[in-house]
Design a protein around this motif. Structure first.
Motif, short mmCIF file in Angstrom:
data_model
loop_
_atom_site.label_atom_id
_atom_site.label_comp_id
_atom_site.label_asym_id
_atom_site.label_seq_id
_atom_site.Cartn_x
_atom_site.Cartn_y
_atom_site.Cartn_z
N PRO A 1 -9.96 -0.60 -7.60
CA PRO A 1 -10.82 0.53 -7.23
C PRO A 1 -10.22 1.29 -6.05
O PRO A 1 -9.75 0.69 -5.09
N SER A 2 -10.22 2.61 -6.12
CA SER A 2 -9.64 3.42 -5.05
C SER A 2 -10.33 3.15 -3.72
O SER A 2 -9.71 3.22 -2.66
N GLU B 1 -5.29 4.65 -7.56
CA GLU B 1 -6.08 3.52 -8.03
C GLU B 1 -5.21 2.33 -8.39
O GLU B 1 -5.61 1.50 -9.18
N LYS B 2 -4.02 2.27 -7.82
CA LYS B 2 -3.13 1.14 -8.05
C LYS B 2 -2.49 0.72 -6.74
O LYS B 2 -2.28 1.54 -5.85
N VAL C 1 9.67 0.66 -7.64
CA VAL C 1 8.47 -0.08 -8.00
C VAL C 1 8.69 -0.74 -9.36
O VAL C 1 9.00 -0.09 -10.35
N LEU C 2 8.53 -2.07 -9.40
CA LEU C 2 8.74 -2.84 -10.63
C LEU C 2 7.44 -3.24 -11.31
O LEU C 2 7.43 -3.55 -12.50
N ALA C 3 6.35 -3.29 -10.55
CA ALA C 3 5.05 -3.63 -11.13
C ALA C 3 3.95 -3.16 -10.18
O ALA C 3 4.11 -3.19 -8.96
N ASP C 4 2.84 -2.72 -10.77
CA ASP C 4 1.67 -2.38 -9.97
C ASP C 4 0.43 -2.94 -10.64
O ASP C 4 0.48 -3.50 -11.75
N LEU D 1 0.82 -1.21 0.00
CA LEU D 1 0.00 0.00 0.00
C LEU D 1 0.85 1.26 0.00
O LEU D 1 0.44 2.29 -0.54
N GLU D 2 2.01 1.19 0.62
CA GLU D 2 2.91 2.34 0.68
C GLU D 2 4.35 1.84 0.54
O GLU D 2 4.69 0.78 1.08
N ALA D 3 5.17 2.61 -0.17
CA ALA D 3 6.58 2.26 -0.33
C ALA D 3 7.44 3.48 -0.07
O ALA D 3 7.08 4.60 -0.49
N GLY D 4 8.56 3.29 0.61
CA GLY D 4 9.46 4.39 0.94
C GLY D 4 10.20 4.92 -0.27
O GLY D 4 10.17 4.32 -1.36
#
Length: 243
Positions: A163-164, A185-186, A156-159, A148-151
């Motif tokens: 739905p938001s 939305e990702k 990021v290699l893939a998302d 859900l969250e990344a520092g």
């Protein structure tokens, strides 16, 4: 040195098979001292709570944390991603112990139950650039987590688009109302941070070995098969371990 695959539960055999296809020998890891004889580690998918309990039983968490901090490559798939996360939500009452090291917030069961498992084409431009092949990868999500969250240090290699509202609901344990309203939305399903690689899906369940090749390129120097044979012989001499 060989490549270790944590073999407490889950799809460790499939990872070893994928490594073999690349000419690399993988060895099953069940005891802390075995980590001293491998130069990289894969933490496979499986049932994360069960894996955590077995890891605690075998006193593996201190050794796993030391391995991550040593700078040796570690790749977590599905449950392995949960293990590597610094923070996790959506866990069962009491939670589970984490190895940590990956600066992210993961939702343990973001995509739902076993019957909600699915396959989808993921856009993987970095993987295609490094390993060739098509720009997409068939992601297999089985009772899968999501980041859900990344520092800021996390690549990021893939998302994956969702739905938001779903992101807002699953992130509610850690985010304020204003932050929820700003949710995109990702969700993130594959990342790299230094020596750590993590995927929410199961590359080991496909015939496409590019993620394994990508991981092997994170290992410093070639994997020597003679040394791998010595490592396997050493581990085979150990006392009986969990089956």
């Amino acid at each position: 040195m060989a490549i270790g695959v944590l073999a407490l539960q889950g799809s460790f055999n499939e990872h070893i098979t994928a490594l073999n296809k690349l000419g690399v020998k993988g060895v099953e890891i069940r005891k802390p001292e075995q980590l001293e004889h491998v130069r990289a580690l894969i933490i496979p998918g499986g049932e994360s709570t069960t894996m955590a309990k077995l890891a605690e039983y075998h006193n593996l968490f201190p050794a796993l944390r030391s391995f991550v901090k040593s700078g040796k490559p570690v790749w977590g798939t599905c449950a392995g991603l949960i293990f590597l996360a610094d923070r996790a939500v959506g866990q069962k009452q009491g939670g589970q112990e984490l190895v940590g090291g990956l600066d992210c917030l993961v939702h343990r069961n973001f995509f739902g139950s076993q019957i909600q498992s699915f396959e989808t084409e993921l856009s993987v431009p970095t993987l295609a650039d490094k390993e060739g092949g098509p720009p997409n990868f068939r992601g297999i999500f089985i009772r899968a987590p999501a980041i859900l969250e990344a520092g800021p240090s996390v690549e990021v290699l893939a998302d994956y688009p969702v739905p938001s509202k779903q992101v807002m609901e699953t992130a509610s344990e850690s985010k304020t109302e204003q932050e929820q309203n700003n949710s995109g939305e990702k969700v993130i399903v594959a990342v790299k941070q230094g020596n750590l690689l993590a995927t929410a899906f199961h590359p080991e369940l496909t015939a496409d070995t590019r993620w394994h090749s990508f991981f092997m390129n994170m290992v410093d120097g070639p994997v020597d098969e003679g040394s791998a044979d010595q490592t396997i012989a050493y581990i085979a001499k150990q006392l009986p371990v969990f089956q």
